[in-house]
Design a protein around this motif. Structure first.
Motif, short mmCIF file in Angstrom:
data_model
loop_
_atom_site.label_atom_id
_atom_site.label_comp_id
_atom_site.label_asym_id
_atom_site.label_seq_id
_atom_site.Cartn_x
_atom_site.Cartn_y
_atom_site.Cartn_z
N ALA A 194 24.71 -18.91 -1.25
CA ALA A 194 26.34 -19.99 -2.04
C ALA A 194 27.18 -19.87 -1.30
O ALA A 194 27.69 -20.98 -0.58
N GLU A 195 27.54 -18.82 -0.30
CA GLU A 195 28.83 -18.19 0.70
C GLU A 195 28.39 -18.99 1.43
O GLU A 195 29.52 -20.42 1.80
N LEU A 202 26.88 -21.88 1.55
CA LEU A 202 27.11 -23.05 1.50
C LEU A 202 28.53 -23.97 1.50
O LEU A 202 28.39 -24.97 2.22
N LYS A 203 29.11 -22.69 1.38
CA LYS A 203 30.63 -23.60 1.85
C LYS A 203 31.20 -23.33 2.83
O LYS A 203 32.42 -23.52 3.05
N GLN A 204 30.81 -21.87 3.77
CA GLN A 204 31.84 -21.82 4.67
C GLN A 204 30.55 -21.59 6.25
O GLN A 204 31.65 -21.19 7.06
N GLU A 241 31.98 -22.99 9.23
CA GLU A 241 33.30 -22.74 9.70
C GLU A 241 32.94 -21.57 11.22
O GLU A 241 32.15 -20.89 11.46
N TYR A 285 31.69 -17.87 11.57
CA TYR A 285 31.26 -17.47 10.57
C TYR A 285 29.74 -16.91 10.19
O TYR A 285 29.06 -16.99 10.77
N ASP A 295 27.35 -14.69 5.91
CA ASP A 295 26.21 -15.07 5.31
C ASP A 295 24.85 -14.54 5.70
O ASP A 295 24.51 -14.70 6.57
N LYS A 347 29.90 -29.82 13.56
CA LYS A 347 30.83 -29.98 12.58
C LYS A 347 31.45 -31.16 13.33
O LYS A 347 31.88 -32.41 12.94
N LYS A 364 29.98 -37.20 8.95
CA LYS A 364 29.92 -35.92 7.66
C LYS A 364 29.35 -34.97 8.51
O LYS A 364 28.31 -35.67 8.30
N THR A 372 22.76 -27.70 2.71
CA THR A 372 22.51 -27.74 1.26
C THR A 372 20.94 -26.87 1.15
O THR A 372 20.46 -26.32 2.23
#
Length: 466
Positions: A400-401, A403-405, A408, A411, A414, A431, A440, A444
């Motif tokens: 879950a973390e 998927l958001k970061q 970055e 990072y 995960d 990105k 973009k 997922t």
């Protein structure tokens, strides 16, 4: 470094001088307006268009004398400026041009005195035999034409109203003009602020000619030059640092290659168990150092990606090249690649090198995550005005973390996607490249394989020559 200079204004004026100029103009205009209205008033009065304030009072006194003498009022070419009511001695209304209510009020106010004032009218009572006449008038200048007198019963108040309207209108016009002038004078300040906010320091400050504003502009110009010098030094240091890191990383690769080659030769010799362990430690350390150097090189490249080198390319040829590279990458772990393409345009207008790098970063992550003998799906299709590159693996998927970061920079939080030798740069670089193309990056987990699914969405641009 080029130094821009402040463009000097011809003349400098204080803000209070400008304000006093408008104040003098306003006062002068007000006095001139009052004089003009007074002059017009007296001209109209001399022409008979405006009747003097005592005109109605004179009519009343003349007619009072006639009534007291017992004479009948004769028709007069002059229109009467007063109104009257004729009563019996008992107060019964006989005739008149006052309404019943007005006549009753006139009768009541003249019971104590024959001549009285009750705002806003003057009243005069005249008695003769058994009849009483009450005349009502106002002491004010009035227009002689009946139509003007009907709508403007008081000439003095009418002129005062005109003065007030002109006074307010003039004030609004001067205030508006002053505001526009002040806005124009401050345009240089506003423009300088916008330029600095946009980090564009190569501009000349336009002075306004107003001392107080120019003082601020001079201070801003000094700040701009100081900031420009500081940023230039910082940019030079950053560029030098990147170049040194990149050069050092490439230089270190040579001795590491020699060391690795010798370690591989050592593994082919007869060694004790302890020596084999030491050799393995050295080999593992060399592999980690090579990954560190690779990361340093990627970081340097990521910071220099700034513009696109777009060109028109053949879609089928480009995708064949991408597919072959992904299959070669996957073959190391005996992973099969399933490729599918749908509704693709004949050509694409992209930066082929940068986009290839972005796709291969995603593919490399997928291969690292996918277990041996598993499957990776590479799907390319166009939908609407975009083209989608989707890569799905059969690995553990993103947390879950993640998927958001996951995209970055640096990072590494995960644990489900963290791999030895990866330091959070792959998806970050991807990105950045996708953003340069105006697209973009969508991260997922696949509902079919439960593994990670990364989609690169790029607008289908039209070639300028097409």
């Amino acid at each position: 470094m080029e130094v821009t200079k402040v463009q000097q204004a011809r003349k400098t004026t204080k803000m209070r001088t400008i304000f006093l100029g408008y104040l003098v103009m306003f006062c002068t205009g007000t006095i001139a307006l009052a004089l003009i209205l007074v002059l017009i008033f007296y001209v109209l009065m001399s022409c008979g268009i405006i009747l003097p304030a005592n005109y109605a009072e004179n009519q009343v006194h003349e007619d009072k004398t006639i009534i007291e003498a017992g004479k009948t009022l004769q028709p007069d070419s002059r229109q009467k400026l007063y109104k009257y009511a004729l009563f019996t001695s008992k107060g019964r209304l006989i005739e008149g041009n006052l309404s019943d209510k007005q006549a009753q009020a006139a009768w009541n106010v003249t019971q104590q005195k024959d001549t009285t004032y009750h705002f806003p009218y003057n009243y005069v009572k005249v008695s003769h035999h058994d009849k009483v006449t009450v005349m009502r008038y106002s002491v004010s200048a009035q227009f002689e034409p009946p139509i003007l007198r009907q709508y403007l019963p008081n000439a003095e108040l009418s002129f005062f109203a005109v003065f007030c309207i002109a006074f307010l209108g003039g004030g609004v016009l001067l205030a508006s003009n002053f505001g526009r002038k002040l806005t124009h004078k401050m345009s240089g300040l506003q423009q300088a602020t916008k330029q600095i906010q946009a980090q564009d320091l190569d501009f000349s400050i336009q002075l306004s000619g107003v001392m107080e504003i120019d003082q601020v502009l001079h201070s801003m110009d000094t700040m701009k030059e100081t900031l420009k010098t500081s940023l230039q030094k910082q940019w030079n240091l950053e560029r030098s640092r990147r170049e040194q890191i990149s050069a050092l990383a490439h230089d270190i690769k040579t001795p590491l290659t020699i060391i690795r080659g010798n370690v591989e030769l050592l593994t082919e010799t007869e060694q004790s168990e302890e020596q084999k362990n030491y050799t393995d430690y050295i080999a593992e350390s060399i592999r980690q150092m090579e990954q560190y150097i690779k990361t340093l090189i990627e970081m340097s490249k990521a910071e220099t990606v700034a513009t696109l080198q777009t060109e028109t390319i053949n879609t089928d040829f480009y995708l064949t090249k991408i597919k072959d590279q992904v299959m070669a990458l996957a073959a190391v772990k005996k992973i099969s690649v399933v490729f599918a393409a749908f509704n693709l345009p004949r050509t694409l207008y992209i930066d082929p090198i940068l986009l290839e790098r972005a796709i291969m970063n995603v593919a490399s992550n997928a291969v690292d995550q996918a277990p041996e003998y598993s499957e990776i799906r590479l799907t390319v299709e166009s939908a609407g005005d975009c083209i989608h590159f989707s890569i799905v693996d059969e690995g553990p998927g993103f947390s879950a973390e993640g998927l958001k970061q996951a995209a970055e920079q640096f990072y590494m939080g995960d644990s489900s996607r963290r791999l030895t030798g990866h330091y959070g740069m792959g998806l970050y670089i991807t990105k950045s490249i996708v953003n340069l193309h105006g697209g973009k990056l969508i991260i997922t987990n696949s509902t079919e394989t439960s593994g990670g699914q990364v989609c690169i969405e790029i607008p289908i641009s039209v070639s300028p020559t097409s």
